[in-house]
Design an enzyme around this catalytic site. Structure first.
Site, PDB file in Angstrom:
ATOM      1  N   GLY A  54      28.969  58.385  47.287  1.00 15.09           N
ATOM      2  CA  GLY A  54      28.796  59.821  47.153  1.00 15.09           C
ATOM      3  C   GLY A  54      27.389  60.235  47.524  1.00 15.09           C
ATOM      4  N   CYS A  55      26.929  61.320  46.939  1.00 12.20           N
ATOM      5  CA  CYS A  55      25.600  61.848  47.245  1.00 12.20           C
ATOM      6  C   CYS A  55      24.527  60.792  46.994  1.00 12.20           C
ATOM      7  CB  CYS A  55      25.328  63.076  46.379  1.00 12.20           C
ATOM      8  SG  CYS A  55      23.654  63.724  46.523  1.00 12.20           S
ATOM      9  N   PHE A  56      23.712  60.518  48.012  1.00  7.59           N
ATOM     10  CA  PHE A  56      22.730  59.442  47.837  1.00  7.59           C
ATOM     11  C   PHE A  56      21.595  59.813  46.900  1.00  7.59           C
ATOM     12  CE2 PHE A  56      21.316  60.454  52.522  1.00  7.59           C
ATOM     13  CZ  PHE A  56      20.909  61.730  52.170  1.00  7.59           C
TER      14      PHE A  56
END
Length: 222
Positions: A54-56
């Site tokens: 997902g969002c890093f």
């Protein structure tokens, strides 16, 4: 109990720590990248793991907390476009996933333990999304650097599916590591540099707090 069985048991206990968050990471990101290709920078005595979850921004901050983790770099990997920018990646047309390259010391944390953290840090049953972040760029993926990492990743996915650790089957991809493009500077250490921003307070902090509770005994002691 064997170490591998202990880790599976630990992951099962940690599933309750996963939470769904509704604010989209893509709505918060902005800017232009300067593509920087890096294959591997692990120095003597360290090794490298590469995960997409997902969002890093979230993934980076979670793994930074673990004792034995030296460096976490946010970037893009798994696609077909060279030197991608963030604006290209979020279209979902580059094939790249937001990912983190983790340089760690095997003397202090094992690859198995990093896998444990990976499966707790996100929901590996969501296909091409994490919460409100939707698209192949947010897919769950393990990019293995060698045969050992490939074997361990496949082992835990199989075991967790067999034991019904999640309500649904794990959809995490297990792919060979090829090339990693470092994300733009403003993506690096994002939470540390922007902790008071709404996305950090409403999304990253709750996930980070739960992650730290689960891995309390494995956190860095500053």
């Amino acid at each position: 109990m064997k170490r591998s069985n202990c880790l599976v048991y630990s992951i099962n206990l940690c599933i309750a720590a996963l939470m769904a968050l509704s604010i989209s990471c893509a709505q918060t990101h902005s800017g232009t990248a300067s593509g920087d290709t890096t294959s591997r920078t692990a120095s003597s005595g360290t090794d490298t793991a590469t995960f997409a979850a997902g969002c890093f921004w979230c993934v980076e901050e979670q793994f930074k907390q673990l004792e034995g983790v030296d460096t976490v770099i946010s970037g893009y990997t798994g696609g077909h476009v060279a030197n991608p920018t963030y604006s290209q990646v979020i279209t979902g047309k580059t094939g790249h996933a937001e990912a983190c390259r983790i340089v760690y010391d095997p003397a202090h944390i094992s690859y198995d333990e990093l896998l444990e953290a990976f499966f707790v840090a996100h929901d590996p049953t969501q296909l091409n999304r994490q919460g409100a972040d939707i698209g192949t760029q947010y897919r769950s993926a393990i990019f293995y650097h060698n045969a050992h990492q490939k074997e361990r990743a496949a082992y835990y996915i199989k075991r967790l599916n067999e034991e019904g650790a999640y309500d649904r089957k794990i959809v995490t991809e297990v792919n060979p590591y090829t090339v990693f493009y470092r994300a733009e500077d403003y993506h690096q250490n994002y939470y540390s540099n922007n902790a008071e921003e709404p996305y950090c307070q409403l999304v990253i902090k709750p996930k980070l707090d739960k992650f730290k509770k689960v891995f309390n005994e494995k956190l860095k002691r500053n």
